[in-house]
Scaffold this active site. Structure first.
Site, PDB file in Angstrom:
ATOM      1  N   HIS A 132      24.270  -3.710  -7.467  1.00 15.66           N
ATOM      2  CA  HIS A 132      23.052  -3.944  -6.682  1.00 15.66           C
ATOM      3  C   HIS A 132      23.279  -5.051  -5.657  1.00 15.66           C
ATOM      4  O   HIS A 132      22.931  -4.904  -4.476  1.00 15.66           O
ATOM      5  CB  HIS A 132      21.902  -4.317  -7.622  1.00 15.66           C
ATOM      6  CG  HIS A 132      20.623  -4.623  -6.932  1.00 15.66           C
ATOM      7  ND1 HIS A 132      19.578  -3.727  -6.824  1.00 15.66           N
ATOM      8  CD2 HIS A 132      20.193  -5.748  -6.284  1.00 15.66           C
ATOM      9  CE1 HIS A 132      18.581  -4.274  -6.157  1.00 15.66           C
ATOM     10  NE2 HIS A 132      18.935  -5.505  -5.823  1.00 15.66           N
ATOM     11  N   GLU A 133      23.853  -6.155  -6.098  1.00 18.33           N
ATOM     12  CA  GLU A 133      24.089  -7.273  -5.184  1.00 18.33           C
ATOM     13  C   GLU A 133      25.133  -6.909  -4.125  1.00 18.33           C
ATOM     14  O   GLU A 133      25.024  -7.321  -2.967  1.00 18.33           O
ATOM     15  CB  GLU A 133      24.526  -8.514  -5.962  1.00 18.33           C
ATOM     16  CG  GLU A 133      23.491  -9.035  -6.954  1.00 18.33           C
ATOM     17  CD  GLU A 133      22.142  -9.318  -6.312  1.00 18.33           C
ATOM     18  OE1 GLU A 133      22.111  -9.778  -5.152  1.00 18.33           O
ATOM     19  OE2 GLU A 133      21.113  -9.069  -6.970  1.00 18.33           O
ATOM     20  N   HIS A 136      23.599  -5.308  -1.076  1.00 21.19           N
ATOM     21  CA  HIS A 136      23.120  -6.202  -0.013  1.00 21.19           C
ATOM     22  C   HIS A 136      24.245  -6.519   0.968  1.00 21.19           C
ATOM     23  O   HIS A 136      24.027  -6.580   2.189  1.00 21.19           O
ATOM     24  CB  HIS A 136      22.587  -7.505  -0.620  1.00 21.19           C
ATOM     25  CG  HIS A 136      21.258  -7.380  -1.291  1.00 21.19           C
ATOM     26  ND1 HIS A 136      20.145  -6.891  -0.655  1.00 21.19           N
ATOM     27  CD2 HIS A 136      20.860  -7.703  -2.549  1.00 21.19           C
ATOM     28  CE1 HIS A 136      19.112  -6.912  -1.484  1.00 21.19           C
ATOM     29  NE2 HIS A 136      19.517  -7.396  -2.630  1.00 21.19           N
ATOM     30  N   GLU A 180      15.519  -3.446  -1.598  1.00 18.62           N
ATOM     31  CA  GLU A 180      15.833  -3.343  -3.021  1.00 18.62           C
ATOM     32  C   GLU A 180      16.047  -1.902  -3.450  1.00 18.62           C
ATOM     33  O   GLU A 180      16.887  -1.615  -4.314  1.00 18.62           O
ATOM     34  CB  GLU A 180      14.705  -3.984  -3.853  1.00 18.62           C
ATOM     35  CG  GLU A 180      14.591  -5.488  -3.701  1.00 18.62           C
ATOM     36  CD  GLU A 180      15.870  -6.206  -4.101  1.00 18.62           C
ATOM     37  OE1 GLU A 180      16.399  -5.903  -5.187  1.00 18.62           O
ATOM     38  OE2 GLU A 180      16.345  -7.061  -3.342  1.00 18.62           O
TER      39      GLU A 180
END
Length: 292
Positions: A132-133, A136, A180
């Site tokens: 997930h990170e 970004h 997100e």
């Protein structure tokens, strides 16, 4: 040891191959604000980067092949799958389960994961957090994430800030929530199992180290579907808008339901089963969820 043998490695993956339509629309809106990108990158970003770097290097543990090597291996595998250079990964002692990332284009990016989150999750779910990170970073979200963090800080600590930034902050927070959804997709591309993402979100909603092994993912997905029904009315939609407008993340049940839908979509299956360098994603304003 290479642990990606059982997973699809997405060589040539681009951000727009998996970017959520909500993220695409919100990013397009922010890019229409003149000079915003330049101000953050040249004025705010370098200072924030130095502050965060010194804070991390002095107060967290830097993961490497000599320090928490199992987490380092998980990071490298996730980066290989997403076709991304590895950032620094720090583990920070903190009682609140959380993770975050920071990067300015051309600089050293980093990810921070709190120990409380490590304690709550199993190894696959921890890798989903890493994925997930990394999402970004893959999508170059850093400029607007930095601005969102600074605006939140200003609104809470500076006199009269609540009178000066609310409209702009609302716009930024909407973008953060949209981003997100994209990063949940990146997490799914890394672990390649929708139930792992749903389990992670379930634990963030109501988990603890003592309860984690008793939670039921299917029941949580049923809960997400029940929420869809509950907000289907005009009144429910208004309540949902009020409930979410100041949040930094979409509601966990929405994220779980959305990732379950994308996992079962032709777009996801096509992405994992063909040469991504030849993949032309169908990006449409009609795709994905339009209502919070």
């Amino acid at each position: 040891m290479d642990t990606t043998a059982h997973k699809t490695v997405l060589t040539g993956l681009k951000a727009d191959h998996f970017r959520h339509p909500l993220d695409l629309n919100a990013t397009t809106t922010l890019r229409q604000l003149p000079g915003l990108d330049v101000v953050v990158r040249t004025a705010l970003g370098p200072v924030a980067e130095q502050v965060f770097y010194l804070d991390n290097i002095s107060s967290s543990v830097l993961v490497s092949d000599r320090q928490l090597p199992h987490l380092h291996e998980s990071l490298l595998e996730a980066c290989k799958i997403l076709d991304l250079d590895a950032p620094q990964l720090y583990i920070r002692q903190h009682p609140v389960p959380n993770a975050y990332t920071f990067a300015m284009r051309g600089k050293q990016p980093f990810i921070v994961i709190h120990t409380a989150l490590i304690d709550l999750l199993n190894p696959a779910e921890i890798q989903a957090v890493i994925g997930h990170e990394l999402g970004h970073l893959k999508c170059d979200h850093s400029v607007y994430l930095t601005l969102a963090n600074l605006l939140t800080l200003a609104a809470s600590q500076l006199p009269f800030a609540e009178l000066l930034v609310p409209t702009f902050q609302t716009q930024i927070m909407e973008w953060v929530r949209c981003a997100e959804f994209t990063c949940d997709r990146a997490a799914l591309l890394v672990v390649q199992d929708a139930k792992t993402i749903a389990s992670l979100l379930m634990k963030l909603s109501g988990g603890s180290p003592s309860l984690s092994d008793q939670l039921n993912v299917e029941a949580f997905l049923d809960q997400a579907r029940a929420y869809d029904v509950a907000v289907a009315s005009e009144t429910g939609e208004v309540i949902k808008q009020i409930r979410t407008q100041d949040l930094t993340h979409p509601l966990p049940v929405l994220r779980a339901r959305e990732i379950d839908r994308w996992f079962n979509s032709p777009e996801y299956q096509t992405l994992l089963n063909r040469d991504v360098s030849q993949y032309n994603p169908r990006v449409s304003s009609k795709g994905g969820w339009r209502n919070w």
